[in-house]
Design an enzyme around this catalytic site. Sequence first.
Site, PDB file in Angstrom:
ATOM      1  N   ARG A 109       0.843  -1.208   0.000  1.00  0.00           N
ATOM      2  CA  ARG A 109       0.000   0.000   0.000  1.00  0.00           C
ATOM      3  C   ARG A 109       0.878   1.258   0.000  1.00  0.00           C
ATOM      4  O   ARG A 109       0.545   2.259  -0.634  1.00  0.00           O
ATOM      5  CB  ARG A 109      -0.906   0.006   1.234  1.00  0.00           C
ATOM      6  CG  ARG A 109      -1.995  -1.050   1.167  1.00  0.00           C
ATOM      7  CD  ARG A 109      -2.764  -1.129   2.489  1.00  0.00           C
ATOM      8  NE  ARG A 109      -3.716  -2.228   2.441  1.00  0.00           N
ATOM      9  CZ  ARG A 109      -4.036  -2.995   3.478  1.00  0.00           C
ATOM     10  NH1 ARG A 109      -3.477  -2.789   4.666  1.00  0.00           N
ATOM     11  NH2 ARG A 109      -4.909  -3.967   3.343  1.00  0.00           N
ATOM     12  N   CYS A 136      -2.628 -14.254  -3.815  1.00  0.00           N
ATOM     13  CA  CYS A 136      -2.346 -14.728  -2.456  1.00  0.00           C
ATOM     14  C   CYS A 136      -2.575 -16.236  -2.349  1.00  0.00           C
ATOM     15  O   CYS A 136      -2.677 -16.776  -1.257  1.00  0.00           O
ATOM     16  CB  CYS A 136      -3.192 -13.974  -1.435  1.00  0.00           C
ATOM     17  SG  CYS A 136      -4.956 -14.154  -1.696  1.00  0.00           S
ATOM     18  N   ASP A 144     -15.810  -3.838  -4.654  1.00  0.00           N
ATOM     19  CA  ASP A 144     -15.803  -5.157  -4.014  1.00  0.00           C
ATOM     20  C   ASP A 144     -17.206  -5.737  -4.161  1.00  0.00           C
ATOM     21  O   ASP A 144     -18.195  -4.997  -4.151  1.00  0.00           O
ATOM     22  CB  ASP A 144     -15.442  -5.050  -2.528  1.00  0.00           C
ATOM     23  CG  ASP A 144     -15.003  -6.387  -1.952  1.00  0.00           C
ATOM     24  OD1 ASP A 144     -13.783  -6.579  -1.727  1.00  0.00           O
ATOM     25  OD2 ASP A 144     -15.876  -7.253  -1.725  1.00  0.00           O
ATOM     26  N   ASP A 146      -6.348  -7.179  -6.375  1.00  0.00           N
ATOM     27  CA  ASP A 146      -5.930  -8.035  -5.242  1.00  0.00           C
ATOM     28  C   ASP A 146      -7.030  -9.052  -4.949  1.00  0.00           C
ATOM     29  O   ASP A 146      -7.719  -8.964  -3.923  1.00  0.00           O
ATOM     30  CB  ASP A 146      -5.641  -7.143  -4.022  1.00  0.00           C
ATOM     31  CG  ASP A 146      -5.111  -7.945  -2.842  1.00  0.00           C
ATOM     32  OD1 ASP A 146      -4.553  -9.027  -3.060  1.00  0.00           O
ATOM     33  OD2 ASP A 146      -5.260  -7.469  -1.696  1.00  0.00           O
TER      34      ASP A 146
HETATM   35  N1  SAH Z   1      -7.190  -5.612  -1.218  1.00  0.00           N
HETATM   36  C1  SAH Z   1      -7.871  -5.891   0.022  1.00  0.00           C
HETATM   37  C2  SAH Z   1      -8.013  -7.376   0.296  1.00  0.00           C
HETATM   38  C3  SAH Z   1      -8.732  -8.139  -0.777  1.00  0.00           C
HETATM   39  S1  SAH Z   1      -9.415  -9.635  -0.236  1.00  0.00           S
HETATM   40  C4  SAH Z   1      -7.170  -5.181   1.154  1.00  0.00           C
HETATM   41  O1  SAH Z   1      -6.105  -4.588   0.920  1.00  0.00           O
HETATM   42  O2  SAH Z   1      -7.674  -5.192   2.265  1.00  0.00           O
HETATM   43  C5  SAH Z   1     -10.381 -10.072  -1.595  1.00  0.00           C
HETATM   44  C6  SAH Z   1     -11.702  -9.327  -1.727  1.00  0.00           C
HETATM   45  O3  SAH Z   1     -12.290  -9.711  -2.969  1.00  0.00           O
HETATM   46  C7  SAH Z   1     -12.746  -9.654  -0.672  1.00  0.00           C
HETATM   47  O4  SAH Z   1     -13.109  -8.468  -0.002  1.00  0.00           O
HETATM   48  C8  SAH Z   1     -13.961 -10.207  -1.449  1.00  0.00           C
HETATM   49  O5  SAH Z   1     -15.207  -9.750  -0.958  1.00  0.00           O
HETATM   50  C9  SAH Z   1     -13.711  -9.663  -2.831  1.00  0.00           C
HETATM   51  N2  SAH Z   1     -14.285 -10.442  -3.941  1.00  0.00           N
HETATM   52  C10 SAH Z   1     -14.382 -11.782  -4.044  1.00  0.00           C
HETATM   53  N3  SAH Z   1     -14.917 -12.114  -5.239  1.00  0.00           N
HETATM   54  C11 SAH Z   1     -15.145 -10.951  -5.914  1.00  0.00           C
HETATM   55  C12 SAH Z   1     -15.674 -10.634  -7.206  1.00  0.00           C
HETATM   56  N4  SAH Z   1     -16.064 -11.598  -8.031  1.00  0.00           N
HETATM   57  N5  SAH Z   1     -15.752  -9.346  -7.564  1.00  0.00           N
HETATM   58  C13 SAH Z   1     -15.356  -8.354  -6.711  1.00  0.00           C
HETATM   59  N6  SAH Z   1     -14.854  -8.605  -5.479  1.00  0.00           N
HETATM   60  C14 SAH Z   1     -14.755  -9.888  -5.084  1.00  0.00           C
END
Ligand code: SAH
Length: 419
Positions: free
Chosen positions: A231, A363, A269, A323
């Site tokens: 970040r 991840c 999200d 991510d």
């Molecule tokens: N970048 C974030 C962590 C991401 S975790 C941080 O820095 O805190 C992955 C996220 O992807 C989760 O919040 C989940 O709700 C979302 N997610 C899962 N499938 C998804 C989709 N098809 N479209 C959009 N978001 C999705």
Amino acid sequence: MTTVFLKPKKEESLKRFHPWVFSGAIARVLLDASHKGDAPVEGELVSVRSAANEVLGIGHWQIGSIAVRILAFGVEQLPSDFWCERIHAAYKVREAIGLIRPDNNTFRLIHGEGDFLPGLIVDVYADTAVVQAHSIGMHESRNEIANALMSEIPQVQNVYYKSDDTLPFKASIEGDKVGYLIKNQESKIKNQKSKIPNSDEFWSVENGLEFRIDWLRGQKTGFFVDQRENRVLVERYASGKDVLNMFCYTGGFSLYALRGGAKTVDSVDVSQKAIDLVNINVARNFPNDPRHHAYAADAFDFLSEKIKNQKSKITNYDLIILDPPAFAKHRDAVKNALRGYQRINAKAIEKIRPGGILFTFSCSQAVDKEAFRLAVFSAAAQVGRKVRILHQLHQPQDHPINIYHPEGEYLKGLVLYVE
Ligand code: SAH
């Protein structure tokens, strides 16, 4: 104590401090007198010996391909101060690397094997430690762990336990998988008022940015601590840019981009609860800031502009962060995961303006960095843009990789310059 004897030559990896004993390496198990059944009980401490009867270590027994997770090598007893000693040592590391500061009280304290405690995760948010067990043995040790956290970590006043979706199946698990183990202990630090966890007053600070962390209902322990350093890099590149934070969860990257002087930030999200938290976090740190918009939407739909009435006026971005959640939770899902990474990265590369930057992550532990890079390479080739790798990113220092346990490496990222 129950003793596990290995097959000949199977002691080598334990002698090199790898903490896992695979079930296939076991020749026989000698149960101690307390056993009624014909196998060790899941979670019990067992001693591991070589075929030649050398003491190799002591660890938690579990049904599954990893049968024993070693807690201490070369001994048959855990020292009485075992939990305090390991937790203290992990805290010392976080202190030594400068993670514990007035403007940063959010960090991972215990990263499983990386901190020589296989099966245990602990994240600290201001005065609250959130504990997650990935093995029955750690579940059964949760009260000892909570007490050690209280005695070793000065700021901890609450210990919340959250193992509802991390514990392996066991027919009978004793005790709750979620709930406070310790709540609102009197402040150990003089004059520091004890806070009520999860109230509207609760804020955890990461590099000077405040986050509301909902460990009761949130994903994992409530926050993705592992992206802190990445970040910071987004903040460095954000100035004057239109930024898209895809898979934003509670908006970590968005806040850093805003502080870095982004022109606009769109956070996306699929979870509405996550979007609510993003908005709370942005409002707290950047009140009434017109630069930020958040959308609850599926990533592919948003990137394909399939969403009706899509509020975002922006269709192309100068900086995109991707991510996603782990696409491959197991080895057999790797092929599909790679296809998924290629697809989403191709979509993102299409949406980057000339001279823009893509931060892309995986991840999935089962997808190694070469395979991930290949998937992103295929995405770039599919779109046909000129792409340079600016940075290769990884997990931060408070998610250490135990040198004897390379499997601990899971987070990887690429920062691409797209011509
Ligand atoms: N970048 C974030 C962590 C991401 S975790 C941080 O820095 O805190 C992955 C996220 O992807 C989760 O919040 C989940 O709700 C979302 N997610 C899962 N499938 C998804 C989709 N098809 N479209 C959009 N978001 C999705």
